[in-house]
Design an enzyme around this catalytic site. Structure first.
Site: not given
Ligand code: PGA
Length: 266
Positions: A67, A136, A138, A143
């Site tokens: 990313d 979280n 990811h 996400e």
């Protein structure tokens, strides 16, 4: 999933580096999927050290990063291209023109996402994909609520991720809220994946990924679908796992089997 529980972050980094060595021994022109964040820093240090001892070479390898922040060019100190150069590429023998990070500054970012997918395909697909995991759940910047079959695309970062990554930015510095990330479907097509996680802050995400349901609420749980995923974590990240002892038993059996295979007459 192969779950490997080790004592601490250093052991996790060393295990990860060993896997990269094995991969490049088997296939020197491997296509490597790479990750950024705090977790891979120790791994990249160990890889650099192995390279200096001439135990590993990236001369024939190529790489694709997961990313990049949308809106940052590769020479911006907070960009992931900059991070990769600083943490790894500048210290090893990889040909920089064979390293790929999504272009955060593309004039047409949607076309850039499609081009990235094409470039991965043209390289023959990713042999070994390195992953971290967000608190979280990811992977990459996929996400919670990301499609489990998503491809490289623009993703809006959650406030939790923005807050987690704020530590890398100065108080008055612009922090992007968008990213370009490989999709979960892209990641699942890698031939092998290795996810590293250390520290108590990751314990809940690790529990959800390994023992929770397959769910877009925890994007990393998609790795339950992968037939060659190794999850390498330290004791602290493993604390919430219900079946810790079982994973350790399996790993002990794996080691015995590996030893047996290594002892076979050639
Ligand atoms: P970290 O990030 O290694 O900095 O904890 C991991 C991730 O968000 O994927």
């Amino acid at each position: 999933m192969q779950v490997v529980i080790l004592k601490d972050a250093l052991e996790v980094a060393n295990y990860g580096a060993k896997l990269f060595c094995q991969q490049l021994q088997i296939k020197p022109n491997s296509v490597l999927g790479l990750a950024t964040g705090s977790t891979p820093v120790a791994l990249y240090k160990e890889i650099t050290s192995l390279y200096k001892q001439q135990k590993i070479s990236f001369a024939q390898a190529s790489s694709f990063n997961l990313d990049e922040y949308l809106g940052l060019s590769g020479d911006h100190p907070q960009s992931y291209r900059y991070f990769m150069n600083e943490q790894l590429f500048d210290h090893i023998d990889i040909n920089k023109s064979h390293t790929h990070v999504p272009n955060g500054n593309a004039i047409n970012p949607i076309a850039a996402c499609q081009d990235y997918e094409l470039a991965i395909r043209q390289a023959g697909g990713i042999d070994l994909q390195l992953l971290g995991i967000g608190r979280n759940g990811h992977i990459g910047f996929n996400e919670p609520s990301s499609s489990l079959s998503s491809r490289t695309r623009i993703k809006t970062l959650t406030q939790a991720t923005i807050d987690d990554n704020a530590r890398f930015f100065a108080d008055d510095e612009y922090q992007p809220e968008l990213s370009i990330t490989m999709g979960i479907g892209t990641i699942l097509e890698s031939r092998k994946v290795m996810l590293l996680a250390t520290g108590a802050a990751k314990a809940e995400a690790i529990k959800n990924m390994i023992e929770g349901p397959l769910s877009a609420s925890c994007p990393a749980s998609a790795l339950q679908l992968h037939n060659d995923a190794v999850i390498v974590i330290d004791e602290q990240a493993a604390t919430l796992l219900e079946h810790q002892q079982f994973y350790k038993q399996i790993e002990a059996q794996n080691q015995k089997l590996q030893q047996k295979l290594a002892d076979l007459p050639r």
